[in-house]
Motif scaffolding. Sequence first.
Motif, PDB file in Angstrom:
ATOM      1  N   ARG A  37       0.795  -1.087  -0.020  1.00 27.01           N
ATOM      2  CA  ARG A  37       0.017   0.065   0.093  1.00 27.01           C
ATOM      3  C   ARG A  37       0.899   1.283  -0.152  1.00 27.01           C
ATOM      4  NH1 ARG A  37      -4.784  -1.774   4.476  1.00 27.01           N
ATOM      5  NH2 ARG A  37      -5.367  -3.674   3.352  1.00 27.01           N
ATOM      6  N   PRO A  38       1.915   1.277   0.835  1.00 24.31           N
ATOM      7  CA  PRO A  38       2.488   2.712   0.812  1.00 24.31           C
ATOM      8  C   PRO A  38       3.506   2.810  -0.366  1.00 24.31           C
ATOM      9  CG  PRO A  38       3.156   1.346   2.856  1.00 24.31           C
ATOM     10  CD  PRO A  38       2.271   0.372   1.893  1.00 24.31           C
ATOM     11  N   VAL A  39       3.718   1.689  -1.374  1.00 26.33           N
ATOM     12  CA  VAL A  39       4.516   1.948  -2.443  1.00 26.33           C
ATOM     13  C   VAL A  39       3.742   1.836  -3.621  1.00 26.33           C
ATOM     14  CG1 VAL A  39       6.621   1.726  -1.347  1.00 26.33           C
ATOM     15  CG2 VAL A  39       5.482  -0.405  -2.192  1.00 26.33           C
ATOM     16  N   ALA A  40       2.423   1.810  -3.491  1.00 33.87           N
ATOM     17  CA  ALA A  40       1.494   1.385  -4.618  1.00 33.87           C
ATOM     18  C   ALA A  40       1.943   2.328  -5.896  1.00 33.87           C
ATOM     19  CB  ALA A  40       0.066   1.729  -4.410  1.00 33.87           C
ATOM     20  N   ARG A  41       2.467   3.442  -5.843  1.00 30.92           N
ATOM     21  CA  ARG A  41       2.667   4.221  -7.190  1.00 30.92           C
ATOM     22  C   ARG A  41       3.960   3.917  -7.448  1.00 30.92           C
ATOM     23  NH1 ARG A  41       0.149  10.271  -5.915  1.00 30.92           N
ATOM     24  NH2 ARG A  41      -1.902   9.500  -5.416  1.00 30.92           N
ATOM     25  N   VAL A  42       4.925   3.070  -6.936  1.00 31.88           N
ATOM     26  CA  VAL A  42       6.148   2.689  -7.643  1.00 31.88           C
ATOM     27  C   VAL A  42       6.141   1.798  -8.473  1.00 31.88           C
ATOM     28  CG1 VAL A  42       8.510   1.854  -6.898  1.00 31.88           C
ATOM     29  CG2 VAL A  42       7.303   3.536  -5.217  1.00 31.88           C
ATOM     30  N   PRO A  43       6.659   1.797  -9.626  1.00 25.93           N
ATOM     31  CA  PRO A  43       6.601   0.846 -10.844  1.00 25.93           C
ATOM     32  C   PRO A  43       7.249  -0.341 -10.295  1.00 25.93           C
ATOM     33  CG  PRO A  43       7.372   2.966 -11.646  1.00 25.93           C
ATOM     34  CD  PRO A  43       7.627   3.038 -10.166  1.00 25.93           C
ATOM     35  N   PRO A  44       6.330  -1.359 -10.529  1.00 31.27           N
ATOM     36  CA  PRO A  44       6.902  -2.779 -10.064  1.00 31.27           C
ATOM     37  C   PRO A  44       8.344  -3.521 -10.340  1.00 31.27           C
ATOM     38  CG  PRO A  44       4.606  -3.069 -10.832  1.00 31.27           C
ATOM     39  CD  PRO A  44       5.112  -1.631 -11.276  1.00 31.27           C
ATOM     40  N   ASP A  45       8.598  -3.009 -11.556  1.00 35.22           N
ATOM     41  CA  ASP A  45      10.002  -3.098 -12.166  1.00 35.22           C
ATOM     42  C   ASP A  45      10.994  -2.528 -11.280  1.00 35.22           C
ATOM     43  OD1 ASP A  45       8.717  -4.756 -14.187  1.00 35.22           O
ATOM     44  OD2 ASP A  45       9.207  -3.320 -15.608  1.00 35.22           O
ATOM     45  N   VAL A  46      10.796  -1.431 -10.762  1.00 38.77           N
ATOM     46  CA  VAL A  46      11.660  -0.500  -9.939  1.00 38.77           C
ATOM     47  C   VAL A  46      11.784  -1.793  -8.655  1.00 38.77           C
ATOM     48  CG1 VAL A  46      12.105   1.425  -8.536  1.00 38.77           C
ATOM     49  CG2 VAL A  46      11.405   1.485 -10.874  1.00 38.77           C
ATOM     50  N   LEU A  47      10.631  -2.022  -8.001  1.00 42.64           N
ATOM     51  CA  LEU A  47      10.608  -2.884  -6.880  1.00 42.64           C
ATOM     52  C   LEU A  47      11.715  -4.074  -7.073  1.00 42.64           C
ATOM     53  CD1 LEU A  47       6.988  -2.207  -5.831  1.00 42.64           C
ATOM     54  CD2 LEU A  47       9.110  -1.231  -4.848  1.00 42.64           C
ATOM     55  N   SER A  48      11.399  -4.717  -8.296  1.00 44.00           N
ATOM     56  CA  SER A  48      12.199  -5.957  -8.364  1.00 44.00           C
ATOM     57  C   SER A  48      13.694  -5.802  -8.604  1.00 44.00           C
ATOM     58  CB  SER A  48      11.744  -6.499  -9.767  1.00 44.00           C
ATOM     59  OG  SER A  48      10.272  -6.877  -9.940  1.00 44.00           O
ATOM     60  N   ALA A  49      14.009  -4.431  -9.200  1.00 44.30           N
ATOM     61  CA  ALA A  49      15.516  -4.317  -9.115  1.00 44.30           C
ATOM     62  C   ALA A  49      15.835  -3.826  -8.064  1.00 44.30           C
ATOM     63  CB  ALA A  49      15.748  -2.917 -10.286  1.00 44.30           C
ATOM     64  N   ALA A  50      15.305  -3.367  -6.868  1.00 42.87           N
ATOM     65  CA  ALA A  50      15.595  -3.024  -5.511  1.00 42.87           C
ATOM     66  C   ALA A  50      15.732  -4.181  -4.965  1.00 42.87           C
ATOM     67  CB  ALA A  50      14.437  -1.954  -5.126  1.00 42.87           C
ATOM     68  N   GLY A  51      15.082  -5.084  -5.039  1.00 49.55           N
ATOM     69  CA  GLY A  51      15.192  -6.580  -4.483  1.00 49.55           C
ATOM     70  C   GLY A  51      16.488  -7.249  -4.866  1.00 49.55           C
TER      71      GLY A  51
END
Length: 233
Positions: A37-51
């Motif tokens: 919920r808090p990162v709902a506006r972050v592109p999913p690909d960015v989150l994948s790269a961050a992981g």
Amino acid sequence: MSADEDSVRGWSRLHGEDVSGNRVAVGWIRLVHLLARPVARVPPDVLSAAGVLSTAGAVVTASRWPWVALVLVVLGGVLDGVDGAVALRAGRARPLGAVVDAVADRLSDVGLAAVLVALGGDFRWAAAIVVAMFLHEYARARAQGVGMSSAGAITVAERPTRVVIVAVACLGAAVFPTATPWTRWPWATVCLALWSLCALVGGAQLVAGIRRALAGRSRPGSGMADEPGDDLR
């Protein structure tokens, strides 16, 4: 329908696997959707790269600061779930995103094995586990490519298990730096053995699941002929 139920049904629909009866899986799905919920506006690909970057950071810090590596391993595992949850919540789930997520997962898996090496684990043993993990995921992807519509089986060797095993190694190395208090083996060795056991059991579970899923599709009259070079037995 509640938001929790919708998140579980969305995950099941996306992966072709009904997990509504699996309390552990349901709990994990609800947790990552809550964290999304808090990162709902972050592109999913960015989150994948961050992981991936988080896991890489764990490799660098594991030998000197296992507590930091523990946090980074857990963060990488959470981000792996949150990226998919954000994609579902925002309606951004797409084939290319699934490819990016899969590639990010495999890079992170290699990083998890490298963390165990950094903690003193045997490189060859870790490399063998990585090969087994790649075979696990390749077999599933190949089966899906020839008609399996589900994940085949949710096994004991899935990514959350890998993350937990490596997190335990980091935690153990931080609390008992010399060795485990029971076996007197290094934490990395114990966790490599545990990962190996999970890989063997998980591989057997996946093979059985694939055989069940594809059994009806290769029978005469099922509407699917074997492709040249493809052995579905």
